[in-house]
Design a protein around this motif. Structure first.
Motif, PDB file in Angstrom:
ATOM      1  N   SER A 268      -0.741   7.984  -5.254  1.00  0.00           N
ATOM      2  CA  SER A 268      -2.157   8.236  -5.017  1.00  0.00           C
ATOM      3  C   SER A 268      -2.676   7.318  -3.917  1.00  0.00           C
ATOM      4  N   VAL A 269      -3.571   7.845  -3.073  1.00  0.00           N
ATOM      5  CA  VAL A 269      -4.198   7.010  -2.046  1.00  0.00           C
ATOM      6  C   VAL A 269      -5.096   5.950  -2.680  1.00  0.00           C
ATOM      7  N   GLU A 270      -5.368   6.078  -3.980  1.00  0.00           N
ATOM      8  CA  GLU A 270      -6.168   5.092  -4.706  1.00  0.00           C
ATOM      9  C   GLU A 270      -5.291   4.067  -5.415  1.00  0.00           C
ATOM     10  N   ASN A 271      -3.992   4.099  -5.124  1.00  0.00           N
ATOM     11  CA  ASN A 271      -3.030   3.205  -5.778  1.00  0.00           C
ATOM     12  C   ASN A 271      -2.113   2.561  -4.740  1.00  0.00           C
ATOM     13  N   THR A 272      -2.660   2.258  -3.565  1.00  0.00           N
ATOM     14  CA  THR A 272      -1.840   1.755  -2.463  1.00  0.00           C
ATOM     15  C   THR A 272      -1.261   0.373  -2.774  1.00  0.00           C
ATOM     16  N   LEU A 273      -0.205   0.040  -2.061  1.00  0.00           N
ATOM     17  CA  LEU A 273       0.560  -1.164  -2.370  1.00  0.00           C
ATOM     18  C   LEU A 273      -0.174  -2.439  -1.978  1.00  0.00           C
ATOM     19  N   VAL A 274       0.096  -3.465  -2.769  1.00  0.00           N
ATOM     20  CA  VAL A 274      -0.352  -4.826  -2.469  1.00  0.00           C
ATOM     21  C   VAL A 274       0.910  -5.692  -2.378  1.00  0.00           C
ATOM     22  N   ALA A 275       0.753  -7.004  -2.375  1.00  0.00           N
ATOM     23  CA  ALA A 275       1.932  -7.866  -2.347  1.00  0.00           C
ATOM     24  C   ALA A 275       2.752  -7.645  -3.622  1.00  0.00           C
ATOM     25  N   PRO A 276       4.071  -7.743  -3.532  1.00  0.00           N
ATOM     26  CA  PRO A 276       4.906  -7.533  -4.727  1.00  0.00           C
ATOM     27  C   PRO A 276       4.485  -8.448  -5.874  1.00  0.00           C
ATOM     28  N   TYR A 277       4.539  -7.923  -7.089  1.00  0.00           N
ATOM     29  CA  TYR A 277       4.147  -8.707  -8.258  1.00  0.00           C
ATOM     30  C   TYR A 277       5.264  -9.627  -8.734  1.00  0.00           C
ATOM     31  N   SER A 278       6.521  -9.277  -8.439  1.00  0.00           N
ATOM     32  CA  SER A 278       7.628 -10.088  -8.960  1.00  0.00           C
ATOM     33  C   SER A 278       8.805 -10.116  -7.992  1.00  0.00           C
ATOM     34  N   ALA A 279       8.503 -10.312  -6.725  1.00  0.00           N
ATOM     35  CA  ALA A 279       9.554 -10.417  -5.708  1.00  0.00           C
ATOM     36  C   ALA A 279       9.027 -11.284  -4.569  1.00  0.00           C
ATOM     37  N   PRO A 280       9.920 -11.975  -3.849  1.00  0.00           N
ATOM     38  CA  PRO A 280       9.461 -12.887  -2.794  1.00  0.00           C
ATOM     39  C   PRO A 280       8.789 -12.196  -1.615  1.00  0.00           C
ATOM     40  N   VAL A 281       9.291 -11.028  -1.213  1.00  0.00           N
ATOM     41  CA  VAL A 281       8.716 -10.289  -0.079  1.00  0.00           C
ATOM     42  C   VAL A 281       8.833  -8.798  -0.369  1.00  0.00           C
ATOM     43  N   PRO A 282       8.030  -7.960   0.294  1.00  0.00           N
ATOM     44  CA  PRO A 282       8.144  -6.511   0.085  1.00  0.00           C
ATOM     45  C   PRO A 282       9.475  -5.968   0.590  1.00  0.00           C
ATOM     46  N   ARG A 283       9.882  -4.858   0.013  1.00  0.00           N
ATOM     47  CA  ARG A 283      11.065  -4.166   0.530  1.00  0.00           C
ATOM     48  C   ARG A 283      10.712  -3.488   1.850  1.00  0.00           C
ATOM     49  N   PRO A 284      11.712  -3.080   2.630  1.00  0.00           N
ATOM     50  CA  PRO A 284      11.441  -2.433   3.922  1.00  0.00           C
ATOM     51  C   PRO A 284      10.586  -1.181   3.756  1.00  0.00           C
ATOM     52  N   THR A 285       9.855  -0.841   4.809  1.00  0.00           N
ATOM     53  CA  THR A 285       8.913   0.278   4.736  1.00  0.00           C
ATOM     54  C   THR A 285       9.610   1.622   4.573  1.00  0.00           C
ATOM     55  N   TYR A 286      10.884   1.728   4.948  1.00  0.00           N
ATOM     56  CA  TYR A 286      11.567   3.001   4.745  1.00  0.00           C
ATOM     57  C   TYR A 286      11.869   3.243   3.265  1.00  0.00           C
ATOM     58  N   ILE A 287      11.775   2.198   2.441  1.00  0.00           N
ATOM     59  CA  ILE A 287      11.947   2.334   1.002  1.00  0.00           C
ATOM     60  C   ILE A 287      10.595   2.446   0.306  1.00  0.00           C
ATOM     61  N   ALA A 288       9.595   1.725   0.811  1.00  0.00           N
ATOM     62  CA  ALA A 288       8.262   1.721   0.211  1.00  0.00           C
ATOM     63  C   ALA A 288       7.236   1.662   1.327  1.00  0.00           C
ATOM     64  N   ALA A 289       6.566   2.777   1.584  1.00  0.00           N
ATOM     65  CA  ALA A 289       5.647   2.871   2.708  1.00  0.00           C
ATOM     66  C   ALA A 289       4.464   1.929   2.538  1.00  0.00           C
ATOM     67  N   GLN A 290       4.253   1.058   3.513  1.00  0.00           N
ATOM     68  CA  GLN A 290       3.116   0.136   3.507  1.00  0.00           C
ATOM     69  C   GLN A 290       1.922   0.752   4.235  1.00  0.00           C
ATOM     70  N   GLU A 291       2.204   1.492   5.286  1.00  0.00           N
ATOM     71  CA  GLU A 291       1.150   2.213   6.007  1.00  0.00           C
ATOM     72  C   GLU A 291       1.374   3.699   5.771  1.00  0.00           C
ATOM     73  N   PHE A 292       0.295   4.455   5.668  1.00  0.00           N
ATOM     74  CA  PHE A 292       0.473   5.845   5.269  1.00  0.00           C
ATOM     75  C   PHE A 292      -0.632   6.721   5.841  1.00  0.00           C
ATOM     76  N   ASP A 293      -0.337   7.996   5.888  1.00  0.00           N
ATOM     77  CA  ASP A 293      -1.316   9.035   6.165  1.00  0.00           C
ATOM     78  C   ASP A 293      -1.327   9.973   4.982  1.00  0.00           C
ATOM     79  N   PRO A 294      -2.485  10.273   4.417  1.00  0.00           N
ATOM     80  CA  PRO A 294      -2.531  11.231   3.305  1.00  0.00           C
ATOM     81  C   PRO A 294      -1.904  12.554   3.715  1.00  0.00           C
ATOM     82  N   VAL A 295      -1.136  13.150   2.811  1.00  0.00           N
ATOM     83  CA  VAL A 295      -0.523  14.446   3.097  1.00  0.00           C
ATOM     84  C   VAL A 295      -1.580  15.522   2.974  1.00  0.00           C
ATOM     85  N   ARG A 296      -1.800  16.272   4.033  1.00  0.00           N
ATOM     86  CA  ARG A 296      -2.840  17.317   4.039  1.00  0.00           C
ATOM     87  C   ARG A 296      -2.187  18.698   3.956  1.00  0.00           C
TER      88      ARG A 296
END
Length: 296
Positions: A268-296
């Motif tokens: 959901s666009v209302e559930n976008t990612l923040v800093a990881p809750y239990s990891a030192p750094v985020p995974r790469p964006t190809y695994i977890a999109a940090q920037e996004f465009d809503p699918v229309r």
């Protein structure tokens, strides 16, 4: 201000010592009957998944099968970090961010048959959190141990709530014996914290074989006793839509019958990612999109 803004962690996991399982706080279905697709998703709230027998036509399956075969045999693409190789067989296991690699898959993401399901369940505009093609070859296909996707996405990607769904579209026949997905119906209503700190660059190992972020044997046994185990079987072109927190797994494929699927995760666009809750750094964006465009 949202819970994510306040960094309130309502689903703590990757703890030093074992923690008790907890009831899910958030809804499963966020949309109402007016958002469409209600009849086909009638049992999604209770079971945490729904099966669609003929999401793609025979011709579409042939077209997408040719596309994923082409991707797997591309020698230049094989050098891309988005391509995951099986440890033992040295064959392609997964190709991530496939909707950006393949225009055909990009079109599929926007297909009303696909996007409509995600919008109904999540009750909002959506975007692709993760996409991939999964290959499970005959004789040597490696399965995945029991896990909740949301546990990983929360811990390692910073997804605040389980307001995401996955759609697995079968490009080969799914038999009970060729590594098809197993699920525990209703287990999506329970969050299972996992023990152990997340190592740096954990994704490099977990995408081949996950060892951190998996439930204990006792927790798996308790959930299986309560909910039982179902399996996604069906002909090519069928699809499985499932909640991000449902407990699921797949066995190794030692049969001659390969299994492959297109796997799309909508958040959901209302559930976008923040800093990881239990990891030192985020995974790469190809695994977890940090920037996004809503699918229309």
């Amino acid at each position: 201000m949202t819970l994510a803004d306040n960094r309130i962690d309502r689903y703590p996991t990757r703890t030093p010592s074992p923690e008790a399982m907890m009831d899910r706080i958030d809804p499963t279905v966020w949309g109402g009957p007016e958002s469409g697709a209600a009849e086909s998703l009638a049992n999604f709230e209770s079971d945490g998944y729904a099966i669609f027998e003929e999401l793609l036509t025979t011709a579409e399956v042939a077209d997408f099968s040719g596309e994923v075969d082409r991707l797997a045999s591309d020698p230049e693409l094989r050098l891309d970090e988005r391509v995951i190789i099986e440890k033992k067989s040295n064959r392609v296991r997964s190709i991530f961010e496939v909707h950006r690699i393949s225009p055909k898959v990009a079109d599929l993401v926007r297909d009303p048959r696909v996007i409509g399901l995600a919008r109904h369940v999540l009750g909002s505009d959506v975007y692709i959190h993760q996409s991939r093609v999964n290959y499970m070859p005959g004789f040597e296909g490696t399965g995945f141990y029991w896990h909740s996707d949301f546990e990983t996405w929360h811990a390692e990607d910073g997804m605040p709530a389980p307001r995401a769904v996955s759609l697995s579209i079968a490009l080969t026949d799914n038999y009970p014996f060729n590594g098809s997905l197993m699920l525990m119906p209703g287990s999506h209503r329970t969050f299972v914290p996992c023990q152990g700190a997340t190592p740096a660059d954990h994704y490099r190992e977990s995408l081949q074989e996950q060892q951190i972020g998996v439930p204990s044997h006792d927790n798996i046994s308790e959930l299986a006793e309560k909910h039982g185990i179902a399996q996604f079987t069906g002909a090519r072109g069928s699809a499985l839509l499932f909640d991000s927190n449902i407990m699921h797994a797949s066995a190794n494929n030692i049969t001659p019958f390969p299994r492959s699927n297109i796997f799309l995760v909508f958040n959901s666009v209302e559930n976008t990612l923040v800093a990881p809750y239990s990891a030192p750094v985020p995974r790469p964006t190809y695994i977890a999109a940090q920037e996004f465009d809503p699918v229309r």
